[in-house]
Design an enzyme around this catalytic site. Structure first.
Site, mmCIF file in Angstrom:
data_model
loop_
_atom_site.group_PDB
_atom_site.id
_atom_site.type_symbol
_atom_site.label_atom_id
_atom_site.label_comp_id
_atom_site.label_asym_id
_atom_site.label_seq_id
_atom_site.Cartn_x
_atom_site.Cartn_y
_atom_site.Cartn_z
ATOM 1 N N HIS A 3 0.816 -1.213 0.000
ATOM 2 C CA HIS A 3 0.000 0.000 0.000
ATOM 3 C C HIS A 3 0.847 1.260 0.000
ATOM 4 C CE1 HIS A 3 0.232 1.261 4.330
ATOM 5 N NE2 HIS A 3 0.335 -0.027 4.576
ATOM 6 N N ASP A 51 5.914 1.576 7.022
ATOM 7 C CA ASP A 51 4.500 1.294 6.750
ATOM 8 C C ASP A 51 3.926 2.327 5.781
ATOM 9 O OD1 ASP A 51 1.954 0.259 6.910
ATOM 10 O OD2 ASP A 51 1.504 1.154 8.856
ATOM 11 N N GLU A 96 -5.229 1.986 2.070
ATOM 12 C CA GLU A 96 -5.204 0.769 2.899
ATOM 13 C C GLU A 96 -5.455 1.089 4.359
ATOM 14 O OE1 GLU A 96 -3.220 -2.188 5.626
ATOM 15 O OE2 GLU A 96 -2.799 -0.068 5.309
ATOM 16 N N GLU A 97 -4.882 2.197 4.820
ATOM 17 C CA GLU A 97 -4.915 2.517 6.245
ATOM 18 C C GLU A 97 -6.307 2.845 6.767
ATOM 19 O OE1 GLU A 97 -2.547 1.916 8.075
ATOM 20 O OE2 GLU A 97 -0.600 2.441 7.240
ATOM 21 N N ASP A 113 3.655 -5.661 3.187
ATOM 22 C CA ASP A 113 3.256 -4.554 4.055
ATOM 23 C C ASP A 113 4.177 -4.548 5.266
ATOM 24 O OD1 ASP A 113 2.050 -2.608 5.548
ATOM 25 O OD2 ASP A 113 0.022 -3.403 5.370
ATOM 26 N N HIS A 170 2.494 4.580 12.109
ATOM 27 C CA HIS A 170 1.359 5.480 12.345
ATOM 28 C C HIS A 170 1.743 6.676 13.205
ATOM 29 C CE1 HIS A 170 -1.680 1.931 11.595
ATOM 30 N NE2 HIS A 170 -0.857 2.156 10.579
#
Length: 416
Positions: free
Chosen positions: A212, A230, A264-265, A292, A369
């Site tokens: 992603h 990520d 995706e998130e 991922d 994140h």
């Protein structure tokens, strides 16, 4: 990970949810594992936020109604509390969400039967011998530093997709059997990017390798989200497979598609749309590999294969590929939970999917994140991703078969 009785959760969720207000903050339906309801509820209440509404539950999967503004907070909760990247699947309507529950609780029929054979060593070794850590590192650096964020619904997310499309187009060079295109999504700004290498003898059988493109910061929609691990690491790994395939003039027997998914998130939205489109058009996808997070080594094992919401036969094939082509690399398995990453979108459409991951769940990169998901967390190196690139390249060459010959385009590394 703690499991709870659904009835109590549903009652509490519904009692704490007032009527939705505001025209711009649209309604989204998600499916989520019922084991994730309690931590999600507790987190929302603890921050004084409106709790989601649970509408339906079956077989350990719940349908929940949320506002779009709540989705990113939910993504943060799923990572912080359950070590899941994403961890839920977003749907455009309640009907779609209910259908997804039925699909996830019914046995999955593999789209097509395929024999997993390992007999293309000459091609595989040609590709593996050209993998470069510096090339992977260059792509991670670009994706994680050129833009403050690669969020799915802002211009910088679009700009990152445009940059990647240009990179892949440059790598493809003048090859007429290779095309690069956007897959546009009507509900948000960022497009997905797809590079296709047409198969020479079995073009109607498709092998998909994806990761992603978007990034997220769970604390705020405006906070920095470099997303180096990520999932710039996954996109960089795919890009390196493309680079060596083009460098070596690789021509697959089966069609190969590389995909950089948007959104995706926020519930696997990009991959869900693409997988559904392939299913509705009757595309014969014989295998899907998801990358991922590949560049942070949190466990003693080198590669960890996710066992749930994946295909057991293909997972065994990947283990055999590791043993054959990377004999010094260690591997094991782990469980990731519902909607863990984009492989789930393909799995839910009945396609065989797998995801080799960087660590055991709970031992993966703790900085994702956040604004701290930078390359410095991997000592400024992309060395950990090298083994994932080699696994992806061996997967491609042994599943799509085909041959590698003379280089058809110059090495594009110098053009980066």
């Amino acid at each position: 990970m703690r499991t709870m009785k659904f009835g109590a959760a549903a009652l509490l969720l519904m009692c704490t949810t007032p009527a939705f207000a505001g025209e711009k903050d649209k309604e989204v339906w998600i499916t989520i594992g019922t084991d994730a309801l309690e931590p999600a509820l507790t987190s929302f209440q603890g921050q004084g936020l409106v709790a989601p509404t649970v509408a339906h539950e079956k077989g350990g999967v719940a349908v929940v109604r949320v506002r779009e503004s709540q989705v990113e907070k939910l993504a943060s909760v799923m990572h912080d509390k359950l070590n899941r990247c994403a961890g839920f699947i977003a749907h455009d309507s309640e009907e779609q969400a209910l259908a997804a529950v039925e699909s996830s609780t019914s046995p999955k029929a593999v789209q097509s039967l395929i024999s997993y054979t390992i007999d293309n060593a000459t091609t595989v070794n040609s590709l593996l011998g050209s993998v470069q850590e510096s090339s992977i590192r260059s792509t991670i650096t670009s994706l994680s530093t050129k833009w403050t964020s690669r969020r799915y619904n802002v211009q910088s997310g679009v700009d990152a997709a445009t940059w990647l499309k240009n990179q892949w187009t440059t790598l493809a060079g003048s090859r007429s059997d290779v095309s690069v295109a956007f897959f546009n999504h009507s509900s948000w700004l960022q497009p997905s990017v797809i590079l296709t290498i047409k198969g020479t003898s079995l073009p109607n059988e498709v092998v998909v390798l994806g990761g992603h493109l978007d990034s997220i910061n769970g604390s705020s929609s405006t906070a920095s989200a470099p997303g180096a691990d990520d999932d710039a690491s996954g996109i960089a790994s795919l890009t390196e497979v493309i680079r060596v395939a083009m460098l070596k003039g690789y021509k697959p027997a089966r069609t190969v598609k590389f995909m950089a998914y948007a959104a995706e998130e926020v519930g696997l939205r990009g991959s869900a749309a693409i997988a559904a489109q392939h299913k509705s058009s009757g595309t014969n996808v014989v295998g899907v590999l998801q990358l991922d997070m590949t560049n942070y080594r949190g466990s003693s094992y080198d590669i960890v294969l996710v066992s749930d919401y994946t295909n057991a036969a293909q997972n065994s094939f990947l283990s055999s590929l590791i043993s054959k082509y990377q004999p010094g690399v260690t591997s094991t398995s782990t469980r990731c939970g519902y909607g863990c990453s984009d492989h789930a979108s393909w799995h839910n459409q009945g396609y065989p999917a797998s995801i080799p991951f960087e660590a055991l769940m709970g031992q993966d990169n703790p900085y994702i994140h956040t604004s701290s998901d930078t390359l410095t967390r991997s000592a400024g190196s992309a060395q950990n991703s090298v083994k994932f690139v080699k696994l992806a390249a061996s997967y491609m060459a042994e599943l799509a078969k085909g041959t590698a010959g003379s280089a058809l385009v110059p090495d594009a590394e110098a053009e980066r």
